[in-house]
Design a protein around this motif. Structure first.
Motif, PDB file in Angstrom:
ATOM      1  N   UNK A 513       0.826  -1.217   0.000  1.00  0.00           N
ATOM      2  CA  UNK A 513       0.000   0.000   0.000  1.00  0.00           C
ATOM      3  C   UNK A 513       0.858   1.265   0.000  1.00  0.00           C
ATOM      4  N   UNK A 514       1.962   1.246   0.692  1.00  0.00           N
ATOM      5  CA  UNK A 514       2.847   2.409   0.680  1.00  0.00           C
ATOM      6  C   UNK A 514       3.366   2.699  -0.724  1.00  0.00           C
ATOM      7  N   UNK A 515       3.574   1.650  -1.505  1.00  0.00           N
ATOM      8  CA  UNK A 515       4.158   1.813  -2.837  1.00  0.00           C
ATOM      9  C   UNK A 515       3.133   2.091  -3.927  1.00  0.00           C
ATOM     10  N   UNK A 516       1.884   2.280  -3.535  1.00  0.00           N
ATOM     11  CA  UNK A 516       0.821   2.522  -4.521  1.00  0.00           C
ATOM     12  C   UNK A 516       0.321   3.961  -4.379  1.00  0.00           C
ATOM     13  N   UNK A 810       1.538  15.107   0.842  1.00  0.00           N
ATOM     14  CA  UNK A 810       1.718  14.013  -0.108  1.00  0.00           C
ATOM     15  C   UNK A 810       1.511  12.653   0.543  1.00  0.00           C
ATOM     16  N   UNK A 811       1.155  11.693  -0.286  1.00  0.00           N
ATOM     17  CA  UNK A 811       1.070  10.303   0.141  1.00  0.00           C
ATOM     18  C   UNK A 811       2.474   9.801   0.494  1.00  0.00           C
ATOM     19  N   UNK A 812       2.570   8.837   1.435  1.00  0.00           N
ATOM     20  CA  UNK A 812       3.884   8.274   1.769  1.00  0.00           C
ATOM     21  C   UNK A 812       4.603   7.677   0.562  1.00  0.00           C
ATOM     22  N   UNK A 813       3.850   7.331  -0.473  1.00  0.00           N
ATOM     23  CA  UNK A 813       4.475   6.791  -1.680  1.00  0.00           C
ATOM     24  C   UNK A 813       5.604   7.697  -2.166  1.00  0.00           C
ATOM     25  N   UNK A 816       8.351   8.257   1.393  1.00  0.00           N
ATOM     26  CA  UNK A 816       8.772   7.214   2.340  1.00  0.00           C
ATOM     27  C   UNK A 816       9.681   6.158   1.727  1.00  0.00           C
ATOM     28  N   UNK A 817       9.814   6.140   0.397  1.00  0.00           N
ATOM     29  CA  UNK A 817      10.652   5.118  -0.235  1.00  0.00           C
ATOM     30  C   UNK A 817      12.128   5.286   0.106  1.00  0.00           C
ATOM     31  N   UNK A 818      12.533   6.504   0.485  1.00  0.00           N
ATOM     32  CA  UNK A 818      13.944   6.787   0.732  1.00  0.00           C
ATOM     33  C   UNK A 818      14.308   6.423   2.174  1.00  0.00           C
ATOM     34  N   UNK A 819      15.339   5.594   2.317  1.00  0.00           N
ATOM     35  CA  UNK A 819      15.783   5.163   3.649  1.00  0.00           C
ATOM     36  C   UNK A 819      17.265   5.453   3.811  1.00  0.00           C
ATOM     37  N   UNK A 820      17.632   5.779   5.047  1.00  0.00           N
ATOM     38  CA  UNK A 820      19.023   6.099   5.371  1.00  0.00           C
ATOM     39  C   UNK A 820      19.603   4.991   6.240  1.00  0.00           C
TER      40      UNK A 820
END
Length: 831
Positions: A513-516, A810-813, A816-820
Motif C-alpha cells: 500500500x505504501x508503494x501505490x 503528499x502520500x507516503x508513496x 517514504x521510499x527513501x531510507x538512510x
C-alpha cells in the motif's frame, strides 16, 4: 532444545592401513610419538610435535616431497579433530597439490587427502562443496584398491554421514551397510572402524525414531571402543554421548544425565575447554536440565556454550568464500534459537537470560557482513603483489560472470558459468586466508561496547527472527519475531512479538500500500498503524524520551520504511524520531572509526542506455535478457543541481556514465548514482542466477545493447561487481533510482542486494529507495537533501527534514521510499 548426536567420520592420515609413507630413520621416532599420542586421543599434545615434523621434513627433503604431503595431511587431520578448520584447510590443500604434482591425480594418496578435505567441508556445513570431493575420492579408491577394501569403506562411511546430515537417509543407509560389511570382513568385528560405522548406522535409525534398532548398535559400538581404545579416548566420549542422546529422545532423562556428564569430563580433559565437542556436551547437558525444568542451570550451561562457539566462529570464519562462511554460520542456528527461546519463552524477566540473548544476537547477526567488509578493506591495504594480482583476477571474473548472465545474446552454457564461479570461489578463499595471516585481533562484541557507541539521545532496537524450541515435541517450531532494546545506560530489555507469518503478512500488506500512489492516504495510514502496533507500540515505554531510533531489522522487516509507520496518535514515526537503519547493533562499533580523507565526489546520471559501447546493431533479447530501460532525462537535471552544490564534483552522464567509470571510482567522498536499479526474483527460474548479488544492480550506458564477452563494458553493474570496488573512505552513497534498496532477505544478514554490496565495498552510509518514485519528486528530494547536508545537518537528519516538508501534503508513496542506513553524522564538507 534437542540433544545432539555425534556422527563419526574417518580420516586417512600419515599411517592409514594402506597409505603409510616410508619414513626415513631421522623422522621415525618423532612420527611414532605423534601416532602414539593420536591413538591415545591426546590431540593437544600431538599438534606441536606434528608441526615440528612438518618443519623437519621440509628443511631436510624440500617443499615438494611426498613425505611432506603426508605430514601436512596428518597435521591437518589433527587440527580438524581440534575443531580448527581454518588451520587445517591450507594444509590439506597444500598436501593435495604436492601429491598431484609428484604422484599424479589418480593416486591413493590423492584419494586420502580428498577424503579429509571433504570431511572438513562437511564439518563446516558446506555439504555442496563436500559431495563432489567425496565422490572423486571414492572413484580413485575403488579404481586403485577394488570395491571391498577398507580404504573404500572409510570413504563410504563418510559419504553416508554427509547424506545423513542432509536427512537423505535412503542414500545414507546402503553406504553405511556396505562400509560395515567391508570393515567386518577385512578388519574383524571388533575393529574401531567397525565401531565408527555402527555408531553412524545407529544414528540414522535414531533420526528415524527406530530406537529399537539403534540401541543395540550404540551399545555394541561403545563396547568395542572401550575394549580397543585407551581409557578416556574421545571416541568413547562420542559413544557415551550418542547413547545418552538415544535415552534423551525417549524421555529417559535420568539415564541420559550421567552419560552426558561422563562425556563432558572426557572431552574437557582430552579435547580442551573450547573444542566444538565440548560445546556439544555442554549443550546436551543443558537440554536435559531444560526438559527437567531447571532453567537457571540451563542458562548457565548455554552461556558456556555461547562463549565456546564464539571462539570457534572467530577462528574459522577466516577460511573460504562468502557462501562457505554463510554455511558455517548456519551450523550455529539451533544454538542461537535455543538461547533466544530460553529468554523469550521461559525466562522473560531474567536479566542474565536477556543479556545472553542480546549478546548472542550482537555477535551473530550481521556477523558475515561485518567480517567481510573489514577484511575487504584490509585486503586492499596489505596484500602482496602476487595477491593483488589474484584480487584483480577475482574482480575480472565477477565482471565476466555478470556479462555472461545478462548478455542480450544467447545465454552462456551453465557448465561454463559453474566453472567460472568455482574459480572465483577458489580465489576468494585464497585471499581470505591471506587476510587472515595479518588480521587484526578483535575482542568479542559485548553489550557494554555497543552501549558506549549509542548516542545519549538514541536507543538501539534490535529485531530478531527466531524459531522457538518446543519442550513437548523437542523440535523447533514456526518462526517468531523478538525485539531487544538497548539504551545508552541501563540494562537491555527484550520481548517476543509474535508469529513471524502474521507479522510478515502485515509487512507485505503495508509495503504494497505504501508503494501505490493511487490509494487514499487514510487507507495507507491504517495498515501502517496496524503494523506499528505490532512491532513498535510494545516497546514504546522502553524507548522513553529517546529521539533517535537505531533500528536493526531482521527478516521481512528489512523491506519496510519504519519512518512511514503510524503511531497511536496518528503521527508518522518520522515526525517524532530520527530513524537510522543498521544491519546489526555491532555495526555501531565499526562506525566509531574515522575514515581517511576521501577524493572528489562523483555523480553518475542520465546514462545513454541505448548507446552501444562495443559496436554493432542491437541483438534480440531472450528471457531475462529482455530487461531494458527507458531514458531518465530527469536525472540529468538532478545531477546538474547536485553539481551546483558541489562544484568540485566530477559529473559523468550520457555516454560517459559507464560501468567502467563507476568501477574505477577510488573512494569518492560522495558517490551519487541517478539511474535505474533492478532486482530480479529467482523463484526457481533456471534462467535467473541463484546468487542474489547477481540479480540486483544498476543500469549504465549501453545497458540495452549489452553483449556477452569477458572484457566488454556491457552497462550492467551488478551488486557482485560492486563488492570489488574501492569505497573504503567513501562517506555517502546515494542511490536515487528505483529498487536500489531491494534484494533477497537473508535472516540475520540483512538484504543481499546493492545496499549490502556498497557496504562491503567500504561505504559508511547510504540513501536508497524501496520502490520506484516519481522522477520529479526524486529530483526535488535529492536536491533538498544535499542542501541540508551543506547546512551541516547529519545524513539521516538531512533526509528526515525533506520528508517532514512533504508528508503533510503528499502520500507516503512519494517520500517514504527513501531510507538512510549506516553513519548518521554530518559530512565534513569544505564550504
Amino acid at each position: 532444545m534437542g540433544a545432539i548426536a555425534l556422527g563419526s567420520s574417518l580420516v586417512l592420515g600419515l599411517c592409514s592401513p594402506s597409505l603409510c609413507q616410508p619414513t626415513p630413520p631421522p623422522f621415525q621416532e618423532l612420527a611414532n610419538q605423534i601416532e602414539q599420542l593420536r591413538q591415545e586421543g591426546n590431540i593437544q599434545a600431538a599438534i606441536p610435535l606434528a608441526e615440528r615434523f612438518v618443519t623437519l621434513v621440509e628443511n631436510t627433503l624440500g617443499n615438494n616431497h611426498p613425505l611432506l604431503a603426508a605430514s601436512l595431511n596428518e597435521l591437518g587431520k589433527l587440527h580438524v579433530e581440534q575443531g580448527n578448520y581454518a588451520a587445517a584447510l591450507p594444509l590439506y590443500q597444500r598436501a593435495l597439490a604436492i601429491y598431484e604434482q609428484t604422484r599424479g591425480a589418480d593416486r591413493p594418496e590423492v584419494s586420502a587427502v580428498l577424503n579429509n578435505l571433504a570431511n572438513l567441508y562437511r564439518a563446516q556445513g558446506n555439504h555442496e562443496a563436500a559431495l563432489p570431493v567425496f565422490q572423486r575420492s571414492l572413484a580413485i579408491a575403488e579404481k586403485t584398491f577394488g570395491s571391498d577394501h577398507p580404504e573404500v569403506a572409510v570413504i563410504l562411511n563418510n559419504l553416508g554421514l554427509l547424506y545423513a546430515e542432509q536427512k537423505n537417509y535412503p542414500r545414507a543407509l546402503p553406504l553405511y551397510q556396505r562400509a560395515l560389511r567391508i570393515f567386518e570382513q577385512a578388519l574383524g568385528e571388533k575393529s574401531p572402524y567397525v565401531a565408527t560405522t555402527l555408531n553412524n548406522l545407529a544414528g540414522l535409525y535414531r533420526a528415524q525414531k527406530n530406537y529399537a534398532a539403534a540401541l543395540p548398535l550404540y551399545q555394541r559400538a561403545l563396547k568395542i571402543r572401550e575394549q580397543t581404545l585407551p581409557q578416556g579416548h574421545p571416541d568413547i566420549a562420542a559413544s557415551l554421548n550418542n547413547l545418552a542422546t538415544l535415552y534423551f529422545d525417549q524421555g529417559n532423562y535420568s539415564a541420559a544425565l550421567p552419560l552426558y556428564q561422563r562425556t563432558l569430563e572426557i572431552v574437557q580433559l582430552r579435547l580442551g575447554e573450547t573444542h566444538p565437542n565440548t560445546a556439544t556436551a555442554l549443550s546436551n547437558l543443558a537440554a536435559v536440565y531444560w526438559q527437567l525444568g531447571n532453567f537457571p542451570q540451563t542458562l548457565a550451561l548455554l552461556k558456556n556454550v555461547q562463549e565456546i562457539e564464539e571462539k570457534n566462529l572467530s577462528q574459522n570464519l577466516i577460511v573460504g568464500s562468502e557462501d562457505y562462511k554463510r554455511n558455517y554460520l548456519k551450523t550455529f542456528q539451533n544454538s542461537t534459537d535455543a538461547i533466544l527461546t530460553l529468554h523469550l519463552q521461559h525466562l522473560p524477566q531474567a536479566s542474565e537470560a536477556i543479556a545472553l540473548a542480546l549478546t548472542t544476537i550482537l555477535r551473530r547477526k550481521g556477523r558475515l557482513l561485518d567480517f567481510l567488509s573489514q577484511n575487504q578493506a584490509r585486503l586492499r591495504r596489505q596484500l602482496s603483489a602476487p595477491d593483488q594480482a589474484k584480487l584483480q583476477e577475482l574482480t575480472t571474473l565477477r565482471t565476466t560472470i555478470a556479462n555472461l548472465v545478462f548478455a542480450a545474446a544467447e545465454p552462456a552454457a551453465f557448465p561454463q558459468l559453474q566453472q567460472l564461479q568455482a574459480r572465483a570461489n577458489q580465489l576468494e578463499a585464497e585471499l581470505s586466508l591471506r587476510s587472515a595471516a595479518f588480521r587484526e585481533l578483535t575482542q568479542p562484541v559485548t553489550i557494554a561496547a555497543v552501549q558506549r557507541a549509542i548516542p545519549a539521545n538514541a536507543v538501539l532496537i534490535e529485531f530478531i527472527r527466531y524459531r522457538p524450541y518446543d519442550l513437548q515435541t523437542q523440535q523447533f517450531g514456526e518462526p517468531r519475531y523478538g525485539v531487544y532494546v538497548l539504551r545508552p545506560t541501563g540494562q537491555p530489555l527484550g520481548k517476543d512479538l509474535g508469529s513471524a507469518a502474521e507479522i510478515e503478512a502485515q509487512v507485505r500488506q503495508t509495503r504494497f500500500r505504501l508503494a501505490d500512489p493511487r490509494l487514499p492516504k487514510a487507507e495507507v495510514q491504517a495498515v501502517a498503524q496496524a503494523l506499528a502496533e505490532r512491532v513498535i507500540t510494545p516497546i514504546r515505554p522502553w524507548i522513553g524520551n529517546a529521539t533517535h531510533l537505531l533500528i536493526a531489522p531482521d527478516g521481512e522487516l528489512n523491506t519496510i520504511p519504519f519512518q512511514a509507520l503510524v503511531d497511536a496518535q496518528g503521527r508518522y514515526l518520522v515526525e517524532s524520531y530520527l530513524i537510522t537503519l543498521l544491519t546489526s547493533g555491532r555495526e555501531l562499533l565499526r562506525l566509531q572509526s574515522r575514515p581517511a580523507p576521501a577524493n572528489t565526489p562523483l555523480i553518475i546520471a542520465d546514462p545513454s542506455f541505448d548507446h552501444s559501447l562495443s559496436g554493432g546493431s542491437p541483438l534480440r533479447s531472450l528471457d531475462l535478457r529482455e530487461l531494458s530501460f527507458a531514458p531518465l532525462p530527469g536525472t540529468a537535471e538532478e545531477a546538474q543541481a547536485v553539481k551546483a552544490l558541489f562544484p568540485q564534483a566530477q559529473l559523468l552522464k550520457q555516454d560517459a556514465a559507464t560501468e567502467a567509470a563507476v568501477k574505477a571510482a577510488n573512494s569518492p567522498k560522495i558517490l551519487h548514482l541517478a539511474t535505474h536499479g533492478f532486482f530480479l526474483t529467482h523463484e526457481g527460474n533456471k534462467d535467473i542466477p541463484e546468487n542474489p548479488l547477481l540479480r540486483s544492480g544498476l543500469a549504465l550506458a549501453g545497458f540495452n545493447q549489452r553483449q556477452s564477452g569477458s572484457d566488454v563494458d556491457d552497462g550492467v553493474l551488478t551488486a557482485l561487481e560492486v563488492t570489488g570496488m574501492n569505497l573504503s573512505n567513501t562517506e555517502l552513497v546515494v542511490l536515487s533510482a528505483c529498487d536500489t534498496g531491494r534484494g533477497e532477505v537473508v535472516n540475520g544478514e540483512g538484504v543481499y542486494g546493492l545496499r549490502r554490496a556498497f557496504t562491503l565495498a567500504g561505504a559508511r552510509s547510504q540513501v536508497s529507495t524501496l520502490w520506484k518514485v516519481d522522477d520529479q519528486v526524486t529530483r526535488e528530494m535529492m536536491v533538498a537533501f544535499y542542501q541540508n547536508l551543506r547546512r551541516g545537518m547529519g545524513r539521516t537528519e538531512a533526509l528526515r527534514q525533506v520528508q517532514l516538508q512533504r508528508l503533510q501534503e503528499e502520500s507516503p508513496y512519494y517520500w517514504a521510499a527513501f531510507v538512510s542506513s549506516g553513519d548518521w553524522s554530518p559530512l565534513r564538507l569544505r564550504q
